[in-house]
Design a protein around this motif. Structure first.
Motif, PDB file in Angstrom:
ATOM      1  N   ARG A   1      -9.312   1.693 -10.125  1.00 33.61           N
ATOM      2  CA  ARG A   1      -7.988   1.610  -9.431  1.00 33.61           C
ATOM      3  C   ARG A   1      -7.505   2.928  -8.678  1.00 33.61           C
ATOM      4  O   ARG A   1      -6.875   2.152  -7.866  1.00 33.61           O
ATOM      5  CB  ARG A   1      -6.674   1.209 -10.968  1.00 33.61           C
ATOM      6  CG  ARG A   1      -7.151   0.438 -11.889  1.00 33.61           C
ATOM      7  CD  ARG A   1      -6.242  -0.155 -12.302  1.00 33.61           C
ATOM      8  NE  ARG A   1      -5.665   0.593 -13.280  1.00 33.61           N
ATOM      9  CZ  ARG A   1      -5.729   0.352 -14.849  1.00 33.61           C
ATOM     10  NH1 ARG A   1      -7.375  -0.550 -14.890  1.00 33.61           N
ATOM     11  NH2 ARG A   1      -5.340   1.519 -15.450  1.00 33.61           N
TER      12      ARG A   1
ATOM     13  N   ILE B   1      -9.161   1.737  -5.278  1.00 33.38           N
ATOM     14  CA  ILE B   1      -7.946   0.589  -5.129  1.00 33.38           C
ATOM     15  C   ILE B   1      -6.677   0.841  -4.352  1.00 33.38           C
ATOM     16  O   ILE B   1      -6.430   0.214  -3.554  1.00 33.38           O
ATOM     17  CB  ILE B   1      -8.146  -0.372  -6.515  1.00 33.38           C
ATOM     18  CG1 ILE B   1      -9.422  -1.024  -6.260  1.00 33.38           C
ATOM     19  CG2 ILE B   1      -7.083  -1.929  -5.284  1.00 33.38           C
ATOM     20  CD1 ILE B   1      -8.869  -2.499  -7.946  1.00 33.38           C
TER      21      ILE B   1
ATOM     22  N   ARG C   1      -7.175   2.632  -0.347  1.00 32.61           N
ATOM     23  CA  ARG C   1      -7.790   0.972  -0.018  1.00 32.61           C
ATOM     24  C   ARG C   1      -6.505   0.359   0.604  1.00 32.61           C
ATOM     25  O   ARG C   1      -6.547   0.394   1.571  1.00 32.61           O
ATOM     26  CB  ARG C   1      -9.149   0.556  -0.351  1.00 32.61           C
ATOM     27  CG  ARG C   1      -9.447  -1.333   0.455  1.00 32.61           C
ATOM     28  CD  ARG C   1     -10.244  -0.572   1.338  1.00 32.61           C
ATOM     29  NE  ARG C   1     -10.671  -1.124   2.557  1.00 32.61           N
ATOM     30  CZ  ARG C   1     -11.731  -1.456   3.046  1.00 32.61           C
ATOM     31  NH1 ARG C   1     -12.643  -0.383   3.473  1.00 32.61           N
ATOM     32  NH2 ARG C   1     -12.343  -2.459   4.206  1.00 32.61           N
TER      33      ARG C   1
ATOM     34  N   LEU D   1     -10.035  -5.770   1.530  1.00 36.76           N
ATOM     35  CA  LEU D   1     -10.212  -6.034   0.133  1.00 36.76           C
ATOM     36  C   LEU D   1     -10.193  -7.024  -0.514  1.00 36.76           C
ATOM     37  O   LEU D   1      -9.216  -7.777  -0.090  1.00 36.76           O
ATOM     38  CB  LEU D   1      -8.997  -5.023  -0.876  1.00 36.76           C
ATOM     39  CG  LEU D   1      -9.355  -4.951  -1.802  1.00 36.76           C
ATOM     40  CD1 LEU D   1     -10.872  -3.939  -2.280  1.00 36.76           C
ATOM     41  CD2 LEU D   1      -7.872  -4.013  -2.427  1.00 36.76           C
TER      42      LEU D   1
ATOM     43  N   GLY E   1     -11.121  -8.783  -4.325  1.00 37.59           N
ATOM     44  CA  GLY E   1     -10.935  -9.031  -5.547  1.00 37.59           C
ATOM     45  C   GLY E   1     -11.335 -10.224  -6.419  1.00 37.59           C
ATOM     46  O   GLY E   1     -10.458 -11.630  -6.483  1.00 37.59           O
TER      47      GLY E   1
ATOM     48  N   ILE F   1      -7.003  -5.546  -8.888  1.00 37.71           N
ATOM     49  CA  ILE F   1      -5.803  -4.938  -7.309  1.00 37.71           C
ATOM     50  C   ILE F   1      -4.469  -5.427  -8.358  1.00 37.71           C
ATOM     51  O   ILE F   1      -3.041  -4.568  -7.474  1.00 37.71           O
ATOM     52  CB  ILE F   1      -6.443  -5.967  -6.423  1.00 37.71           C
ATOM     53  CG1 ILE F   1      -7.757  -5.317  -5.957  1.00 37.71           C
ATOM     54  CG2 ILE F   1      -5.486  -6.081  -5.470  1.00 37.71           C
ATOM     55  CD1 ILE F   1      -8.276  -6.495  -5.334  1.00 37.71           C
TER      56      ILE F   1
ATOM     57  N   THR G   1      -3.408  -2.321  -9.988  1.00 35.41           N
ATOM     58  CA  THR G   1      -2.928  -1.321  -9.180  1.00 35.41           C
ATOM     59  C   THR G   1      -1.527  -1.173  -8.791  1.00 35.41           C
ATOM     60  O   THR G   1      -1.034  -0.513  -7.797  1.00 35.41           O
ATOM     61  CB  THR G   1      -3.662  -0.725  -7.903  1.00 35.41           C
ATOM     62  OG1 THR G   1      -5.727  -0.505  -8.692  1.00 35.41           O
ATOM     63  CG2 THR G   1      -3.675  -0.165  -7.708  1.00 35.41           C
TER      64      THR G   1
END
Length: 236
Positions: free
Chosen positions: A77, A80, A83, A90, A92, A100, A103
């Motif tokens: 996380r 993520i 990112r 990104l 997921g 995601i 996060t």
């Protein structure tokens, strides 16, 4: 030697057979060099989440809330979050989508039922205008017992009767899905063996699941490839 003209895609993989599946050839055709970061084999904390042109977080049979017994979830996380802050592409899938969402501050929790098997999505109005439109009417593979809520600032794209939140996006660079569009149905036996205990506990008809994979796998592969092609084109 790496071709500087080619792009890079790094996929965080938790279970060996839950890989990029049918997404792999699409990425290669689109000019991406693919590298896996295998949890439990590679040093996840050493991964720079800002380096690859595309970061993908794949699925696994664990929950985002199980950080006490699976500490890598917290490390993941953090990657993520970095990112997301960069705004770089990104993607997921299943646990990846849940990670995601978590996060971004959205709730992820057990649904109380295992959604395992092939069934179609109901696309939202926004979903029908997104790359997910290629999945309209297609039987996709579901394999989860947890689900995410849609994070603030994100767009709801799809649902099923058992799971109202199946996909979300933020702009063109973030896509998270609860289901498994990437699953290569020709390799379903690996899933059936690898998740044998979960299937038995959920009383899933394995023979039916195998038959459905044979019946729907080709259409899913074609639709999922078109989905990813369109999403990648939107990144340019």
């Amino acid at each position: 030697m790496t071709d500087p003209a080619r792009k890079t895609a790094v996929a965080i993989r938790h279970v060996q057979f839950e890989d990029l599946g049918t997404f792999g050839p699409v990425l290669a055709e689109a000019g991406y060099d693919i590298r896996y970061c295998d949890v439990g084999v590679d040093d996840l904390a050493a991964l720079d989440p800002l380096t690859p042109d595309l970061l993908i977080v794949l699925g696994a049979p664990v929950g985002v809330y199980e950080t006490d017994i699976y500490p890598f979830l917290a490390v993941e996380r953090d990657l993520i979050a970095r990112r997301l802050a960069s705004g770089r592409p990104l993607l997921g899938v299943c646990l990846g989508g849940q990670q995601i969402a978590a996060t971004m501050g959205a709730r992820v929790a057990p649904t109380g039922v295992k959604e395992i098997g092939f069934s179609p999505l109901t696309l939202s109005a926004d979903g029908l205008k997104s790359p997910l439109r290629h999945l309209d009417g297609v039987q996709v593979l579901h394999w989860h017992g947890d689900a995410f809520e849609i994070p603030d600032g994100c767009t709801h794209l799809a649902s099923t009767p058992l799971c109202p939140n199946q996909a979300f996006s933020r702009g063109k660079s973030l896509l998270a899905v609860q289901f498994h569009p990437e699953a290569d149905a020709s390799r379903i036996e690996q899933w059936l063996v690898g998740h044998a205990a979960e299937l038995a506990g959920a009383r899933i008809d394995i023979n039916r699941l195998r038959d459905d994979a044979a019946q729907h796998g080709r259409a899913l592969a074609a639709a999922a490839s078109a989905l990813l092609e369109e999403w990648l084109e939107g990144l340019n």
